[in-house]
Design a protein around this motif. Structure first.
Motif, PDB file in Angstrom:
ATOM      1  N   LEU A  52      -1.812  13.817  25.431  1.00 44.96           N
ATOM      2  CA  LEU A  52      -0.820  13.344  26.378  1.00 44.96           C
ATOM      3  C   LEU A  52      -1.514  12.389  27.337  1.00 44.96           C
ATOM      4  O   LEU A  52      -2.546  12.733  27.914  1.00 44.96           O
ATOM      5  N   ILE A  53      -0.958  11.192  27.455  1.00 43.49           N
ATOM      6  CA  ILE A  53      -1.489  10.197  28.386  1.00 43.49           C
ATOM      7  C   ILE A  53      -0.415   9.912  29.416  1.00 43.49           C
ATOM      8  O   ILE A  53       0.732   9.630  29.065  1.00 43.49           O
ATOM      9  N   THR A  54      -0.789  10.006  30.687  1.00 42.47           N
ATOM     10  CA  THR A  54       0.103   9.559  31.750  1.00 42.47           C
ATOM     11  C   THR A  54      -0.565   8.386  32.440  1.00 42.47           C
ATOM     12  O   THR A  54      -1.784   8.373  32.624  1.00 42.47           O
ATOM     13  N   LEU A  63       1.334   6.784  18.225  1.00 46.37           N
ATOM     14  CA  LEU A  63       2.276   7.135  19.286  1.00 46.37           C
ATOM     15  C   LEU A  63       3.493   7.820  18.679  1.00 46.37           C
ATOM     16  O   LEU A  63       4.157   7.254  17.814  1.00 46.37           O
ATOM     17  N   THR A  64       3.768   9.045  19.139  1.00 49.12           N
ATOM     18  CA  THR A  64       4.932   9.771  18.624  1.00 49.12           C
ATOM     19  C   THR A  64       6.057   9.856  19.648  1.00 49.12           C
ATOM     20  O   THR A  64       7.192  10.151  19.294  1.00 49.12           O
ATOM     21  N   VAL A 111       4.585   8.000  30.150  1.00 48.10           N
ATOM     22  CA  VAL A 111       4.161   9.197  29.425  1.00 48.10           C
ATOM     23  C   VAL A 111       4.080   8.819  27.948  1.00 48.10           C
ATOM     24  O   VAL A 111       5.066   8.342  27.371  1.00 48.10           O
ATOM     25  N   LEU A 112       2.906   9.018  27.363  1.00 47.98           N
ATOM     26  CA  LEU A 112       2.671   8.696  25.955  1.00 47.98           C
ATOM     27  C   LEU A 112       2.160   9.941  25.246  1.00 47.98           C
ATOM     28  O   LEU A 112       1.272  10.629  25.760  1.00 47.98           O
ATOM     29  N   LEU A 113       2.690  10.220  24.072  1.00 42.95           N
ATOM     30  CA  LEU A 113       2.225  11.335  23.255  1.00 42.95           C
ATOM     31  C   LEU A 113       1.616  10.748  21.986  1.00 42.95           C
ATOM     32  O   LEU A 113       2.293  10.038  21.232  1.00 42.95           O
TER      33      LEU A 113
END
Length: 133
Positions: free
Chosen positions: A109-111, A27-28, A18-20
């Motif tokens: 949001l990247i999954t 990237l946070t 999970v990337l925000l």
């Protein structure tokens, strides 16, 4: 009790990364699965530009830009990753905008769920893309 835990604890239990990403492309947040994929501690990943995280994956970079600018949603199925250390892996990737209540999106949001199979023929599959409305 599980509900008493920090919400990020729950995200760290997922198998999928999970990337925000903020509106500036940085990237946070990333969960433990993302740290494992990139072979880096989350604190070292945070603040990195998404363009570096996906340096050789132009399709992901292009989709991310559309998510942040136009609030589009995308799903990339059986996507073959190219950027080290992810190269030669296949993943199911979803990119969606995150909106503040009543406002425009300010994060993506990247999954990423690795779906690599260890057969020679599978590594020759190409990504199939689906646009979600």
């Amino acid at each position: 009790m599980i509900t008493d835990k920090d919400p990020t604890y729950l995200l760290d239990q997922l198998r999928q990364a999970v990337l925000l990403i903020d509106s500036k492309g940085r990237l946070t947040y990333c969960n433990e699965a993302a740290s494992l994929l990139w072979h880096r501690d989350a604190s070292r990943l945070q603040g990195m530009e998404a363009d570096l995280l996906f340096q050789h994956d132009s399709q992901i970079r292009e989709k991310l830009k559309l998510v942040l600018e136009d609030e589009k949603e995308f799903q990339l199925s059986s996507y073959e990753l190219q950027t080290p250390p992810l190269q030669d892996r296949t993943a199911e990737i979803v990119l969606i905008p995150l909106r503040r209540s009543g406002g425009p999106s300010d994060h993506a949001l990247i999954t990423l769920l690795e779906s690599t199979r260890f057969t020679v023929s599978y590594t020759h599959l190409r990504a199939h893309e689906t646009v979600l409305d």
